[in-house]
Design an enzyme around this catalytic site. Structure first.
Site, PDB file in Angstrom:
ATOM      1  N   ILE A  23       0.851  -1.204   0.000  1.00  0.00           N
ATOM      2  CA  ILE A  23       0.000   0.000   0.000  1.00  0.00           C
ATOM      3  C   ILE A  23       0.877   1.241   0.000  1.00  0.00           C
ATOM      4  CG2 ILE A  23      -1.734   1.271   1.311  1.00  0.00           C
ATOM      5  CD1 ILE A  23      -2.815  -1.446   2.226  1.00  0.00           C
ATOM      6  N   PRO A 225     -40.285  18.694 -18.809  1.00  0.00           N
ATOM      7  CA  PRO A 225     -41.277  18.991 -17.767  1.00  0.00           C
ATOM      8  C   PRO A 225     -40.714  19.068 -16.344  1.00  0.00           C
ATOM      9  CG  PRO A 225     -41.465  16.711 -18.489  1.00  0.00           C
ATOM     10  CD  PRO A 225     -40.401  17.332 -19.338  1.00  0.00           C
ATOM     11  N   ASP A 248     -37.383  30.714 -16.777  1.00  0.00           N
ATOM     12  CA  ASP A 248     -38.586  31.147 -16.070  1.00  0.00           C
ATOM     13  C   ASP A 248     -39.025  30.088 -15.083  1.00  0.00           C
ATOM     14  OD1 ASP A 248     -40.146  29.262 -17.607  1.00  0.00           O
ATOM     15  OD2 ASP A 248     -39.932  30.693 -19.258  1.00  0.00           O
ATOM     16  N   LYS A 270     -42.704  34.853 -15.369  1.00  0.00           N
ATOM     17  CA  LYS A 270     -43.793  34.313 -16.163  1.00  0.00           C
ATOM     18  C   LYS A 270     -44.781  35.430 -16.392  1.00  0.00           C
ATOM     19  CE  LYS A 270     -46.661  30.540 -15.737  1.00  0.00           C
ATOM     20  NZ  LYS A 270     -47.306  29.626 -14.819  1.00  0.00           N
ATOM     21  N   ASP A 303     -41.505  21.887 -24.224  1.00  0.00           N
ATOM     22  CA  ASP A 303     -41.032  22.128 -25.580  1.00  0.00           C
ATOM     23  C   ASP A 303     -41.272  23.601 -25.911  1.00  0.00           C
ATOM     24  OD1 ASP A 303     -40.565  20.512 -28.437  1.00  0.00           O
ATOM     25  OD2 ASP A 303     -41.642  22.411 -28.618  1.00  0.00           O
ATOM     26  N   ILE A 306     -44.396  24.427 -28.026  1.00  0.00           N
ATOM     27  CA  ILE A 306     -45.748  24.025 -27.620  1.00  0.00           C
ATOM     28  C   ILE A 306     -46.192  24.922 -26.469  1.00  0.00           C
ATOM     29  CG2 ILE A 306     -47.168  22.152 -26.673  1.00  0.00           C
ATOM     30  CD1 ILE A 306     -45.506  20.210 -28.281  1.00  0.00           C
ATOM     31  N   THR A 331     -42.510  17.691 -24.053  1.00  0.00           N
ATOM     32  CA  THR A 331     -43.599  18.575 -23.637  1.00  0.00           C
ATOM     33  C   THR A 331     -44.352  17.972 -22.446  1.00  0.00           C
ATOM     34  OG1 THR A 331     -45.454  19.864 -24.444  1.00  0.00           O
ATOM     35  CG2 THR A 331     -45.292  17.604 -25.259  1.00  0.00           C
ATOM     36  N   ALA A 332     -45.018  18.845 -21.671  1.00  0.00           N
ATOM     37  CA  ALA A 332     -45.711  18.385 -20.459  1.00  0.00           C
ATOM     38  C   ALA A 332     -46.677  17.239 -20.774  1.00  0.00           C
ATOM     39  CB  ALA A 332     -46.453  19.552 -19.817  1.00  0.00           C
ATOM     40  N   MET A 383     -52.480  24.746 -19.028  1.00  0.00           N
ATOM     41  CA  MET A 383     -52.905  25.991 -18.370  1.00  0.00           C
ATOM     42  C   MET A 383     -54.411  25.987 -18.091  1.00  0.00           C
ATOM     43  SD  MET A 383     -50.645  28.632 -20.658  1.00  0.00           S
ATOM     44  CE  MET A 383     -50.748  27.735 -22.187  1.00  0.00           C
TER      45      MET A 383
HETATM   46  N1  SAH Z   1     -43.906  24.670 -23.326  1.00  0.00           N
HETATM   47  C1  SAH Z   1     -44.485  23.925 -22.234  1.00  0.00           C
HETATM   48  C2  SAH Z   1     -45.861  24.398 -21.881  1.00  0.00           C
HETATM   49  C3  SAH Z   1     -45.951  25.808 -21.381  1.00  0.00           C
HETATM   50  S1  SAH Z   1     -47.558  26.273 -20.933  1.00  0.00           S
HETATM   51  C4  SAH Z   1     -44.484  22.433 -22.594  1.00  0.00           C
HETATM   52  O1  SAH Z   1     -44.235  22.068 -23.737  1.00  0.00           O
HETATM   53  O2  SAH Z   1     -44.721  21.631 -21.702  1.00  0.00           O
HETATM   54  C5  SAH Z   1     -47.578  25.973 -19.214  1.00  0.00           C
HETATM   55  C6  SAH Z   1     -48.448  24.807 -18.876  1.00  0.00           C
HETATM   56  O3  SAH Z   1     -47.773  23.592 -19.139  1.00  0.00           O
HETATM   57  C7  SAH Z   1     -48.806  24.714 -17.411  1.00  0.00           C
HETATM   58  O4  SAH Z   1     -49.905  25.543 -17.120  1.00  0.00           O
HETATM   59  C8  SAH Z   1     -49.170  23.252 -17.271  1.00  0.00           C
HETATM   60  O5  SAH Z   1     -50.469  23.017 -17.754  1.00  0.00           O
HETATM   61  C9  SAH Z   1     -48.201  22.607 -18.249  1.00  0.00           C
HETATM   62  N2  SAH Z   1     -47.006  22.070 -17.562  1.00  0.00           N
HETATM   63  C10 SAH Z   1     -45.734  22.344 -17.819  1.00  0.00           C
HETATM   64  N3  SAH Z   1     -44.898  21.614 -17.062  1.00  0.00           N
HETATM   65  C11 SAH Z   1     -45.678  20.839 -16.288  1.00  0.00           C
HETATM   66  C12 SAH Z   1     -45.421  19.855 -15.298  1.00  0.00           C
HETATM   67  N4  SAH Z   1     -44.182  19.523 -14.928  1.00  0.00           N
HETATM   68  N5  SAH Z   1     -46.477  19.251 -14.705  1.00  0.00           N
HETATM   69  C13 SAH Z   1     -47.730  19.566 -15.073  1.00  0.00           C
HETATM   70  N6  SAH Z   1     -48.030  20.475 -16.002  1.00  0.00           N
HETATM   71  C14 SAH Z   1     -47.021  21.098 -16.619  1.00  0.00           C
END
Ligand code: SAH
Length: 461
Positions: A23, A225, A248, A270, A303, A306, A331-332, A383
Protein backbone atom coordinates in the site's frame (compact mmCIF):
# COMPACT_ATOMS: atom_id res chain seq x y z
CA UNK A 1 -18.79 19.20 0.65
CA UNK A 2 -16.78 17.28 3.24
CA UNK A 3 -13.45 18.22 1.67
CA UNK A 4 -12.23 21.06 -0.49
CA UNK A 5 -10.76 19.55 -3.66
CA UNK A 6 -7.41 21.21 -4.38
CA UNK A 7 -4.34 20.17 -6.35
CA UNK A 8 -1.03 20.61 -4.52
CA UNK A 9 2.28 21.22 -6.25
CA UNK A 10 4.90 18.88 -4.74
CA UNK A 11 7.54 18.95 -7.50
CA UNK A 12 10.97 18.55 -5.87
CA UNK A 13 9.47 18.92 -2.39
CA UNK A 14 10.13 16.56 0.53
CA UNK A 15 7.33 14.10 1.29
CA UNK A 16 7.41 11.34 3.89
CA UNK A 17 5.91 7.88 3.58
CA UNK A 18 5.93 5.73 6.70
CA UNK A 19 5.44 2.02 6.01
CA UNK A 20 7.11 -0.38 3.59
CA UNK A 21 4.35 -2.60 2.22
CA UNK A 22 2.41 -2.72 -1.05
CA UNK A 23 0.00 0.00 0.00
CA UNK A 24 2.89 2.32 0.82
CA UNK A 25 4.33 1.48 -2.61
CA UNK A 26 1.10 2.53 -4.33
CA UNK A 27 1.16 5.89 -2.58
CA UNK A 28 4.86 6.31 -3.37
CA UNK A 29 4.19 5.73 -7.06
CA UNK A 30 1.53 8.43 -7.03
CA UNK A 31 3.74 10.91 -5.23
CA UNK A 32 6.55 10.12 -7.69
CA UNK A 33 4.27 10.91 -10.62
CA UNK A 34 3.75 14.35 -9.13
CA UNK A 35 7.53 14.81 -8.81
CA UNK A 36 8.00 14.59 -5.02
CA UNK A 37 11.30 13.86 -3.26
CA UNK A 38 10.25 10.89 -1.16
CA UNK A 39 11.69 9.52 2.02
CA UNK A 40 10.28 6.15 3.02
CA UNK A 41 10.74 4.96 6.59
CA UNK A 42 10.04 1.41 7.69
CA UNK A 43 11.60 -1.54 9.45
CA UNK A 44 10.94 -3.70 6.36
CA UNK A 45 10.46 -2.91 2.69
CA UNK A 46 8.62 -4.84 0.01
CA UNK A 47 10.64 -5.59 -3.12
CA UNK A 48 9.03 -2.76 -5.10
CA UNK A 49 10.12 -0.15 -2.57
CA UNK A 50 13.57 -1.72 -2.26
CA UNK A 51 13.95 -1.46 -6.06
CA UNK A 52 12.96 2.22 -6.08
CA UNK A 53 15.53 2.83 -3.35
CA UNK A 54 18.25 1.03 -5.32
CA UNK A 55 17.36 3.11 -8.40
CA UNK A 56 17.79 6.23 -6.22
CA UNK A 57 14.27 7.34 -7.10
CA UNK A 58 13.38 7.48 -3.41
CA UNK A 59 15.30 7.52 -0.14
CA UNK A 60 14.70 4.37 1.92
CA UNK A 61 15.62 4.45 5.62
CA UNK A 62 15.32 1.17 7.49
CA UNK A 63 14.38 2.12 11.03
CA UNK A 64 11.54 2.77 13.41
CA UNK A 65 9.63 6.05 13.01
CA UNK A 66 10.69 8.94 15.27
CA UNK A 67 9.01 12.27 15.80
CA UNK A 68 11.95 14.17 14.30
CA UNK A 69 11.35 12.37 10.96
CA UNK A 70 8.47 14.72 10.33
CA UNK A 71 10.64 17.84 10.37
CA UNK A 72 10.75 19.79 7.09
CA UNK A 73 8.30 17.46 5.30
CA UNK A 74 5.48 19.14 3.41
CA UNK A 75 3.21 16.09 3.16
CA UNK A 76 3.00 12.82 5.07
CA UNK A 77 1.45 9.47 4.23
CA UNK A 78 1.19 6.88 6.97
CA UNK A 79 0.72 3.39 5.56
CA UNK A 80 1.77 1.13 8.41
CA UNK A 81 -0.33 -1.73 9.78
CA UNK A 82 0.15 -0.53 13.38
CA UNK A 83 -2.89 1.49 14.38
CA UNK A 84 -1.23 3.20 17.35
CA UNK A 85 1.67 4.32 15.18
CA UNK A 86 -0.67 5.63 12.48
CA UNK A 87 -2.59 7.57 15.15
CA UNK A 88 0.64 8.98 16.61
CA UNK A 89 1.88 10.15 13.19
CA UNK A 90 -1.48 11.74 12.44
CA UNK A 91 -1.47 13.59 15.76
CA UNK A 92 2.01 15.00 15.37
CA UNK A 93 1.47 16.01 11.75
CA UNK A 94 -1.80 17.73 12.57
CA UNK A 95 -0.16 19.58 15.45
CA UNK A 96 2.47 20.86 13.04
CA UNK A 97 -0.13 21.67 10.34
CA UNK A 98 1.48 19.28 7.87
CA UNK A 99 -1.09 17.60 5.62
CA UNK A 100 -1.33 13.93 6.58
CA UNK A 101 -3.04 10.94 5.03
CA UNK A 102 -3.45 7.69 6.94
CA UNK A 103 -4.42 4.92 4.58
CA UNK A 104 -7.95 3.61 5.16
CA UNK A 105 -8.49 5.76 8.28
CA UNK A 106 -10.41 8.86 7.19
CA UNK A 107 -10.67 10.05 10.81
CA UNK A 108 -6.90 10.35 11.08
CA UNK A 109 -6.49 12.18 7.76
CA UNK A 110 -6.28 15.89 7.14
CA UNK A 111 -6.44 15.18 3.41
CA UNK A 112 -7.73 12.23 1.41
CA UNK A 113 -6.33 10.73 -1.77
CA UNK A 114 -9.05 10.66 -4.44
CA UNK A 115 -9.55 8.20 -7.27
CA UNK A 116 -7.78 9.68 -10.26
CA UNK A 117 -8.31 9.83 -13.99
CA UNK A 118 -4.97 10.97 -15.35
CA UNK A 119 -4.91 12.73 -18.70
CA UNK A 120 -2.11 15.04 -17.68
CA UNK A 121 -2.17 17.96 -17.72
CA UNK A 122 -5.88 17.25 -17.24
CA UNK A 123 -6.41 15.36 -14.00
CA UNK A 124 -9.81 14.41 -12.63
CA UNK A 125 -10.06 13.59 -8.94
CA UNK A 126 -13.07 11.74 -7.52
CA UNK A 127 -13.78 11.41 -3.84
CA UNK A 128 -16.66 10.00 -1.85
CA UNK A 129 -15.18 11.44 1.35
CA UNK A 130 -14.50 7.88 2.46
CA UNK A 131 -18.23 7.03 2.35
CA UNK A 132 -18.31 4.89 -0.80
CA UNK A 133 -14.84 4.31 -2.28
CA UNK A 134 -16.12 1.54 -4.56
CA UNK A 135 -18.70 3.88 -6.07
CA UNK A 136 -15.97 6.48 -6.61
CA UNK A 137 -13.94 3.79 -8.36
CA UNK A 138 -16.89 2.85 -10.57
CA UNK A 139 -17.31 6.49 -11.56
CA UNK A 140 -13.62 6.58 -12.30
CA UNK A 141 -13.93 3.52 -14.53
CA UNK A 142 -16.76 5.20 -16.42
CA UNK A 143 -14.73 8.33 -16.96
CA UNK A 144 -11.67 6.30 -17.96
CA UNK A 145 -13.65 4.68 -20.72
CA UNK A 146 -15.34 7.83 -21.99
CA UNK A 147 -12.52 10.38 -21.94
CA UNK A 148 -10.04 9.75 -24.74
CA UNK A 149 -6.39 9.62 -23.68
CA UNK A 150 -5.62 12.23 -26.30
CA UNK A 151 -7.38 14.85 -24.16
CA UNK A 152 -4.08 15.21 -22.35
CA UNK A 153 -2.33 16.03 -25.61
CA UNK A 154 -5.10 18.46 -26.53
CA UNK A 155 -4.70 20.27 -23.23
CA UNK A 156 -0.94 20.44 -23.76
CA UNK A 157 -1.35 22.02 -27.20
CA UNK A 158 -3.87 24.48 -25.77
CA UNK A 159 -1.27 25.39 -23.15
CA UNK A 160 1.28 26.09 -25.90
CA UNK A 161 -1.12 28.52 -27.61
CA UNK A 162 -2.44 30.13 -24.45
CA UNK A 163 -0.34 33.29 -24.54
CA UNK A 164 -1.00 33.89 -28.25
CA UNK A 165 -4.74 33.54 -27.72
CA UNK A 166 -4.58 35.89 -24.74
CA UNK A 167 -2.79 38.46 -26.82
CA UNK A 168 -5.37 38.23 -29.60
CA UNK A 169 -8.52 38.35 -27.46
CA UNK A 170 -8.33 40.87 -24.64
CA UNK A 171 -11.72 39.88 -23.33
CA UNK A 172 -12.29 36.74 -21.25
CA UNK A 173 -15.63 35.87 -22.87
CA UNK A 174 -14.12 36.00 -26.33
CA UNK A 175 -11.22 33.78 -25.27
CA UNK A 176 -13.63 31.26 -23.83
CA UNK A 177 -15.71 31.37 -26.97
CA UNK A 178 -12.60 30.75 -29.09
CA UNK A 179 -11.42 27.80 -27.02
CA UNK A 180 -14.84 26.16 -26.90
CA UNK A 181 -15.00 26.42 -30.66
CA UNK A 182 -11.53 24.87 -30.96
CA UNK A 183 -12.25 22.01 -28.56
CA UNK A 184 -15.27 20.93 -30.54
CA UNK A 185 -13.67 21.50 -33.94
CA UNK A 186 -11.52 19.55 -36.38
CA UNK A 187 -8.47 20.55 -34.30
CA UNK A 188 -9.61 18.21 -31.53
CA UNK A 189 -10.46 15.48 -34.03
CA UNK A 190 -6.97 15.68 -35.48
CA UNK A 191 -5.36 15.40 -32.05
CA UNK A 192 -7.51 12.34 -31.32
CA UNK A 193 -6.35 10.86 -34.64
CA UNK A 194 -2.71 11.49 -33.67
CA UNK A 195 -2.18 14.18 -36.34
CA UNK A 196 -0.56 16.64 -33.98
CA UNK A 197 1.23 18.87 -36.50
CA UNK A 198 -1.89 19.24 -38.64
CA UNK A 199 -3.92 20.04 -35.53
CA UNK A 200 -1.47 22.78 -34.53
CA UNK A 201 -1.52 24.26 -38.04
CA UNK A 202 -5.33 24.29 -38.00
CA UNK A 203 -5.39 25.94 -34.60
CA UNK A 204 -2.98 28.62 -35.81
CA UNK A 205 -5.10 29.22 -38.92
CA UNK A 206 -8.29 29.54 -36.88
CA UNK A 207 -6.57 31.95 -34.53
CA UNK A 208 -5.30 34.09 -37.39
CA UNK A 209 -8.71 34.29 -39.06
CA UNK A 210 -10.81 34.92 -35.93
CA UNK A 211 -12.30 38.35 -35.43
CA UNK A 212 -12.93 39.94 -32.10
CA UNK A 213 -16.51 40.85 -31.21
CA UNK A 214 -18.33 38.32 -33.32
CA UNK A 215 -22.11 38.15 -33.17
CA UNK A 216 -23.34 35.75 -30.47
CA UNK A 217 -26.07 33.18 -30.87
CA UNK A 218 -29.30 32.26 -29.16
CA UNK A 219 -30.29 28.71 -28.24
CA UNK A 220 -33.99 28.28 -27.64
CA UNK A 221 -33.92 25.15 -25.54
CA UNK A 222 -36.73 22.92 -24.31
CA UNK A 223 -35.92 21.94 -20.73
CA UNK A 224 -38.65 19.29 -20.48
CA UNK A 225 -41.28 18.99 -17.77
CA UNK A 226 -38.97 18.76 -14.74
CA UNK A 227 -37.06 15.49 -14.45
CA UNK A 228 -33.51 16.38 -15.59
CA UNK A 229 -33.06 12.89 -17.06
CA UNK A 230 -35.57 13.91 -19.71
CA UNK A 231 -33.28 16.56 -21.20
CA UNK A 232 -31.81 15.87 -24.62
CA UNK A 233 -28.04 15.62 -25.05
CA UNK A 234 -28.17 18.69 -27.23
CA UNK A 235 -30.06 20.69 -24.60
CA UNK A 236 -27.47 19.75 -21.99
CA UNK A 237 -24.56 20.61 -24.25
CA UNK A 238 -25.93 24.06 -25.11
CA UNK A 239 -26.94 24.75 -21.50
CA UNK A 240 -23.35 24.08 -20.54
CA UNK A 241 -21.73 26.28 -23.14
CA UNK A 242 -23.98 29.34 -22.90
CA UNK A 243 -22.69 32.54 -21.31
CA UNK A 244 -26.14 33.68 -20.24
CA UNK A 245 -29.23 31.66 -19.31
CA UNK A 246 -32.69 33.22 -19.44
CA UNK A 247 -35.13 31.02 -17.58
CA UNK A 248 -38.59 31.15 -16.07
CA UNK A 249 -40.60 29.49 -13.37
CA UNK A 250 -41.46 26.42 -15.42
CA UNK A 251 -37.83 25.28 -15.55
CA UNK A 252 -37.26 22.90 -12.62
CA UNK A 253 -34.52 23.55 -10.08
CA UNK A 254 -33.00 20.14 -10.92
CA UNK A 255 -32.64 21.22 -14.54
CA UNK A 256 -31.18 24.57 -13.48
CA UNK A 257 -28.50 22.65 -11.54
CA UNK A 258 -27.12 21.51 -14.89
CA UNK A 259 -26.47 24.88 -16.52
CA UNK A 260 -22.92 26.12 -16.74
CA UNK A 261 -21.77 26.98 -13.25
CA UNK A 262 -20.40 30.41 -14.09
CA UNK A 263 -23.09 31.43 -16.58
CA UNK A 264 -25.03 34.60 -15.86
CA UNK A 265 -28.57 33.66 -14.83
CA UNK A 266 -31.45 35.95 -15.70
CA UNK A 267 -34.88 35.14 -14.31
CA UNK A 268 -37.59 36.37 -16.62
CA UNK A 269 -40.49 35.02 -14.59
CA UNK A 270 -43.79 34.31 -16.16
CA UNK A 271 -46.37 36.42 -17.88
CA UNK A 272 -48.87 36.60 -15.07
CA UNK A 273 -46.22 37.23 -12.44
CA UNK A 274 -45.86 40.89 -11.45
CA UNK A 275 -42.09 40.68 -11.25
CA UNK A 276 -41.69 39.17 -14.66
CA UNK A 277 -40.12 40.68 -17.73
CA UNK A 278 -42.87 41.23 -20.35
CA UNK A 279 -42.62 39.14 -23.52
CA UNK A 280 -41.44 42.09 -25.64
CA UNK A 281 -38.73 42.72 -23.08
CA UNK A 282 -37.54 39.11 -23.29
CA UNK A 283 -37.49 39.22 -27.09
CA UNK A 284 -35.41 42.41 -27.06
CA UNK A 285 -33.09 41.16 -24.30
CA UNK A 286 -32.24 38.09 -26.39
CA UNK A 287 -31.33 40.31 -29.34
CA UNK A 288 -29.25 42.71 -27.21
CA UNK A 289 -27.27 39.94 -25.48
CA UNK A 290 -26.50 38.16 -28.75
CA UNK A 291 -25.34 41.44 -30.28
CA UNK A 292 -22.86 41.75 -27.42
CA UNK A 293 -21.31 38.51 -28.71
CA UNK A 294 -22.81 36.31 -26.02
CA UNK A 295 -24.16 32.82 -26.41
CA UNK A 296 -27.56 32.98 -24.87
CA UNK A 297 -29.61 30.00 -23.80
CA UNK A 298 -33.31 30.76 -23.55
CA UNK A 299 -34.35 27.82 -21.42
CA UNK A 300 -38.05 27.00 -21.38
CA UNK A 301 -40.14 24.37 -19.68
CA UNK A 302 -41.31 21.48 -21.86
CA UNK A 303 -41.03 22.13 -25.58
CA UNK A 304 -40.43 25.72 -26.71
CA UNK A 305 -42.83 25.38 -29.64
CA UNK A 306 -45.75 24.03 -27.62
CA UNK A 307 -47.59 26.81 -25.80
CA UNK A 308 -44.21 28.29 -25.03
CA UNK A 309 -44.24 31.47 -27.11
CA UNK A 310 -40.93 30.24 -28.48
CA UNK A 311 -42.04 31.22 -31.97
CA UNK A 312 -42.45 34.86 -30.97
CA UNK A 313 -39.03 34.99 -29.38
CA UNK A 314 -37.19 33.73 -32.42
CA UNK A 315 -39.28 35.84 -34.81
CA UNK A 316 -37.64 38.89 -33.23
CA UNK A 317 -34.24 37.22 -33.55
CA UNK A 318 -34.83 36.46 -37.22
CA UNK A 319 -35.89 40.09 -37.84
CA UNK A 320 -32.60 41.23 -36.28
CA UNK A 321 -30.47 38.66 -38.14
CA UNK A 322 -29.34 37.01 -34.90
CA UNK A 323 -28.38 33.36 -35.48
CA UNK A 324 -30.36 30.87 -33.41
CA UNK A 325 -30.98 27.17 -32.87
CA UNK A 326 -34.07 25.54 -31.42
CA UNK A 327 -33.87 22.37 -29.33
CA UNK A 328 -37.11 20.47 -28.81
CA UNK A 329 -37.96 19.31 -25.32
CA UNK A 330 -40.33 16.74 -23.89
CA UNK A 331 -43.60 18.57 -23.64
CA UNK A 332 -45.71 18.39 -20.46
CA UNK A 333 -48.36 16.26 -22.24
CA UNK A 334 -45.78 13.62 -23.01
CA UNK A 335 -43.87 13.71 -19.73
CA UNK A 336 -46.91 13.96 -17.44
CA UNK A 337 -48.94 11.28 -19.20
CA UNK A 338 -46.02 8.84 -19.33
CA UNK A 339 -45.10 9.31 -15.66
CA UNK A 340 -48.77 8.90 -14.72
CA UNK A 341 -49.23 5.64 -16.59
CA UNK A 342 -51.67 7.18 -19.07
CA UNK A 343 -50.92 6.40 -22.73
CA UNK A 344 -52.21 9.32 -24.80
CA UNK A 345 -53.49 6.99 -27.50
CA UNK A 346 -54.66 3.39 -27.32
CA UNK A 347 -56.07 1.14 -30.01
CA UNK A 348 -59.25 0.48 -27.99
CA UNK A 349 -59.91 3.87 -26.41
CA UNK A 350 -58.43 6.72 -28.34
CA UNK A 351 -57.26 7.13 -31.89
CA UNK A 352 -56.28 10.77 -31.68
CA UNK A 353 -54.98 13.27 -29.20
CA UNK A 354 -55.34 17.04 -29.06
CA UNK A 355 -53.22 19.53 -27.16
CA UNK A 356 -55.38 22.50 -26.16
CA UNK A 357 -54.68 25.61 -24.13
CA UNK A 358 -57.11 26.49 -21.38
CA UNK A 359 -55.92 30.08 -21.39
CA UNK A 360 -56.48 32.15 -24.48
CA UNK A 361 -54.72 35.39 -25.38
CA UNK A 362 -57.73 37.57 -24.50
CA UNK A 363 -58.44 35.61 -21.30
CA UNK A 364 -61.57 33.98 -22.74
CA UNK A 365 -62.01 30.28 -23.43
CA UNK A 366 -63.60 30.32 -26.80
CA UNK A 367 -62.72 26.80 -27.93
CA UNK A 368 -64.22 24.61 -30.68
CA UNK A 369 -66.24 22.63 -28.10
CA UNK A 370 -68.02 20.44 -30.65
CA UNK A 371 -64.72 19.11 -31.88
CA UNK A 372 -63.49 18.47 -28.35
CA UNK A 373 -66.53 16.71 -26.98
CA UNK A 374 -65.94 13.58 -29.04
CA UNK A 375 -65.47 9.94 -28.03
CA UNK A 376 -62.34 7.98 -28.88
CA UNK A 377 -59.96 10.90 -28.45
CA UNK A 378 -57.75 12.26 -25.70
CA UNK A 379 -57.62 15.96 -24.92
CA UNK A 380 -54.69 17.41 -23.05
CA UNK A 381 -55.39 20.84 -21.60
CA UNK A 382 -52.41 23.03 -20.75
CA UNK A 383 -52.91 25.99 -18.37
CA UNK A 384 -56.36 24.74 -17.46
CA UNK A 385 -56.39 24.82 -13.68
CA UNK A 386 -58.12 28.18 -13.32
CA UNK A 387 -60.74 27.48 -15.95
CA UNK A 388 -61.34 23.83 -14.99
CA UNK A 389 -65.00 24.13 -13.98
CA UNK A 390 -65.91 26.27 -16.97
CA UNK A 391 -64.17 23.74 -19.14
CA UNK A 392 -66.06 20.78 -17.73
CA UNK A 393 -69.42 22.60 -18.03
CA UNK A 394 -68.76 23.43 -21.68
CA UNK A 395 -67.69 19.89 -22.56
CA UNK A 396 -70.75 18.39 -20.87
CA UNK A 397 -73.13 20.87 -22.48
CA UNK A 398 -71.61 19.98 -25.86
CA UNK A 399 -72.36 16.31 -25.35
CA UNK A 400 -69.39 14.78 -23.54
CA UNK A 401 -70.28 12.07 -20.99
CA UNK A 402 -70.42 13.24 -17.37
CA UNK A 403 -68.45 10.21 -16.25
CA UNK A 404 -65.60 10.79 -18.72
CA UNK A 405 -62.39 10.22 -16.71
CA UNK A 406 -60.13 13.20 -16.10
CA UNK A 407 -56.63 13.27 -14.63
CA UNK A 408 -54.95 16.34 -13.20
CA UNK A 409 -51.18 15.94 -13.10
CA UNK A 410 -49.51 18.33 -10.67
CA UNK A 411 -45.76 19.07 -11.08
CA UNK A 412 -45.46 16.08 -13.37
CA UNK A 413 -42.17 14.10 -13.52
CA UNK A 414 -40.70 16.02 -10.55
CA UNK A 415 -40.27 14.60 -7.02
CA UNK A 416 -43.59 16.33 -6.18
CA UNK A 417 -45.42 14.57 -9.03
CA UNK A 418 -49.05 14.03 -7.99
CA UNK A 419 -52.08 12.81 -9.89
CA UNK A 420 -55.77 13.42 -9.13
CA UNK A 421 -58.28 11.29 -11.00
CA UNK A 422 -61.91 12.31 -11.23
CA UNK A 423 -64.75 12.53 -13.73
CA UNK A 424 -65.81 15.44 -15.87
CA UNK A 425 -68.85 16.26 -13.71
CA UNK A 426 -66.78 16.14 -10.49
CA UNK A 427 -63.88 18.16 -11.85
CA UNK A 428 -65.03 21.62 -10.71
CA UNK A 429 -65.73 20.32 -7.24
CA UNK A 430 -62.29 18.69 -6.95
CA UNK A 431 -60.42 21.82 -8.06
CA UNK A 432 -62.45 23.99 -5.71
CA UNK A 433 -61.96 21.78 -2.65
CA UNK A 434 -58.35 20.72 -3.15
CA UNK A 435 -55.23 22.82 -3.07
CA UNK A 436 -53.72 21.91 -6.42
CA UNK A 437 -50.58 23.77 -7.41
CA UNK A 438 -49.29 24.97 -10.76
CA UNK A 439 -48.04 23.70 -13.06
CA UNK A 440 -50.86 21.26 -13.57
CA UNK A 441 -51.85 19.48 -16.73
CA UNK A 442 -55.30 18.07 -17.45
CA UNK A 443 -55.91 14.90 -19.43
CA UNK A 444 -59.45 14.07 -20.49
CA UNK A 445 -60.39 10.71 -22.03
CA UNK A 446 -61.00 6.99 -21.56
CA UNK A 447 -57.22 6.39 -21.53
CA UNK A 448 -57.06 7.84 -17.99
CA UNK A 449 -58.52 4.53 -16.76
CA UNK A 450 -55.43 2.64 -17.91
CA UNK A 451 -53.53 4.28 -15.08
CA UNK A 452 -55.03 1.74 -12.65
CA UNK A 453 -52.86 -0.89 -14.32
CA UNK A 454 -49.97 1.12 -15.72
CA UNK A 455 -49.04 3.54 -12.96
CA UNK A 456 -45.34 2.63 -12.91
CA UNK A 457 -43.80 5.85 -11.64
CA UNK A 458 -45.58 6.20 -8.30
CA UNK A 459 -45.55 2.43 -7.73
CA UNK A 460 -41.86 1.93 -8.38
CA UNK A 461 -39.90 0.40 -5.52
N1 SAH B 1 -43.91 24.67 -23.33
C1 SAH B 1 -44.49 23.93 -22.23
C2 SAH B 1 -45.86 24.40 -21.88
C3 SAH B 1 -45.95 25.81 -21.38
S1 SAH B 1 -47.56 26.27 -20.93
C4 SAH B 1 -44.48 22.43 -22.59
O1 SAH B 1 -44.24 22.07 -23.74
O2 SAH B 1 -44.72 21.63 -21.70
C5 SAH B 1 -47.58 25.97 -19.21
C6 SAH B 1 -48.45 24.81 -18.88
O3 SAH B 1 -47.77 23.59 -19.14
C7 SAH B 1 -48.81 24.71 -17.41
O4 SAH B 1 -49.91 25.54 -17.12
C8 SAH B 1 -49.17 23.25 -17.27
O5 SAH B 1 -50.47 23.02 -17.75
C9 SAH B 1 -48.20 22.61 -18.25
N2 SAH B 1 -47.01 22.07 -17.56
C10 SAH B 1 -45.73 22.34 -17.82
N3 SAH B 1 -44.90 21.61 -17.06
C11 SAH B 1 -45.68 20.84 -16.29
C12 SAH B 1 -45.42 19.86 -15.30
N4 SAH B 1 -44.18 19.52 -14.93
N5 SAH B 1 -46.48 19.25 -14.71
C13 SAH B 1 -47.73 19.57 -15.07
N6 SAH B 1 -48.03 20.48 -16.00
C14 SAH B 1 -47.02 21.10 -16.62
Amino acid sequence: MNYLPIFIEIQQKPCLVVGGGDIALRKINLLLKAGAIITCISKDFCSGITDLGKQKRIICIKKAFEISDINSQILIVSATNINTLNAQISKIAKAKNIPVNVVDSPDLCSFVMPSIVDRSPIVIAISSAGKAPILARLIRAKLESTIPHAYGKLAQIAGDFREQVKAKFSNLTERRYFWEKIFSSVVAEKVFAGKIDEAKADLQAQLDSSNESEMGEVYLVGGGPGDPDLLTFKALRLMQQADVILYDRLVSSEVMELVRRDAELIYVGKERDNHSVPQDGINQLLVDLAKQGKRVCRLKGGDPFIFGRGGEEIETLAENSVPFQVVPGITAASGCSTYSGIPLTHRDYSQSCRFVTGHLKDGSMNLPWNELALEQQTIVFYMALKGASHLSEQLISHGMREDMPVALVEKGTTPQHKVYVTTLSQLGDLVEKTEIHAPTLMIVGEVVKLREKLNWFENRA
